[in-house]
Design a protein around this motif. Structure first.
Motif, mmCIF file in Angstrom:
data_model
loop_
_atom_site.group_PDB
_atom_site.id
_atom_site.type_symbol
_atom_site.label_atom_id
_atom_site.label_comp_id
_atom_site.label_asym_id
_atom_site.label_seq_id
_atom_site.Cartn_x
_atom_site.Cartn_y
_atom_site.Cartn_z
ATOM 1 N N THR A 25 0.857 -1.179 0.000
ATOM 2 C CA THR A 25 0.000 0.000 0.000
ATOM 3 C C THR A 25 0.889 1.223 0.000
ATOM 4 O O THR A 25 1.915 1.266 0.674
ATOM 5 C CB THR A 25 -0.917 0.042 1.234
ATOM 6 O OG1 THR A 25 -0.105 0.007 2.402
ATOM 7 C CG2 THR A 25 -1.876 -1.133 1.244
ATOM 8 N N GLU A 26 0.480 2.176 -0.745
ATOM 9 C CA GLU A 26 1.236 3.413 -0.777
ATOM 10 C C GLU A 26 0.638 4.347 0.261
ATOM 11 O O GLU A 26 -0.559 4.591 0.264
ATOM 12 C CB GLU A 26 1.157 4.048 -2.166
ATOM 13 C CG GLU A 26 1.854 3.232 -3.221
ATOM 14 C CD GLU A 26 1.877 3.950 -4.555
ATOM 15 O OE1 GLU A 26 1.796 5.188 -4.574
ATOM 16 O OE2 GLU A 26 1.987 3.252 -5.556
ATOM 17 N N SER A 27 1.487 4.837 1.159
ATOM 18 C CA SER A 27 0.986 5.741 2.183
ATOM 19 C C SER A 27 1.139 7.171 1.696
ATOM 20 O O SER A 27 2.089 7.522 1.015
ATOM 21 C CB SER A 27 1.759 5.541 3.486
ATOM 22 O OG SER A 27 3.123 5.805 3.288
ATOM 23 N N SER A 28 0.183 7.969 2.060
ATOM 24 C CA SER A 28 0.258 9.367 1.682
ATOM 25 C C SER A 28 1.119 10.094 2.698
ATOM 26 O O SER A 28 1.196 9.704 3.860
ATOM 27 C CB SER A 28 -1.139 9.972 1.622
ATOM 28 O OG SER A 28 -1.761 9.854 2.876
#
Length: 87
Positions: A61-64
Motif C-alpha cells: 500500500t502506498e501511504s500518503s
C-alpha cells in the motif's frame, strides 16, 4: 490558371495531405491502444501470478505523506514516550 484557382488547388492539396495524415495517425493510435491493452493484461496476469505464489506476503500500500498537523502530533507522541522512558 488564376490566382484564386491556384490558391484553391493548394488548399485542396493541403487538406488532402492533412486527411491522409489523420488517417495514418488514427491507425497508429489504434495499434498503440491495442498494445497498451495487451501490456496491461500481461501486467494483471503477472500480478495474479505473484499473489498466487506469495499468498502470505502483505499487500503493498502506498501511504500518503503526513500533513504538518499529523507530523506535529506524531512528534509530540514520540516526545511523550521518550519522557516516560527517562526517570
Amino acid at each position: 490558371m488564376t490566382k484564386d484557382q491556384s490558391q484553391l488547388t493548394s488548399l485542396l492539396e493541403a487538406t488532402d495531405a492533412l486527411l491522409q495524415a489523420h488517417v495514418l495517425l488514427k491507425e497508429e493510435h489504434r495499434v498503440v491502444k491495442e498494445r497498451l491493452e495487451e501490456a496491461l493484461s500481461a501486467l494483471d496476469e503477472l500480478k495474479s501470478e505473484r499473489e498466487a505464489n506469495n499468498p502470505h506476503s502483505p499487500p503493498t500500500t502506498e501511504s500518503s505523506p503526513l500533513s504538518a498537523d499529523e507530523l506535529d502530533a506524531l512528534v509530540e507522541e514520540i516526545d511523550s514516550c521518550i519522557a516516560l522512558l527517562n526517570p
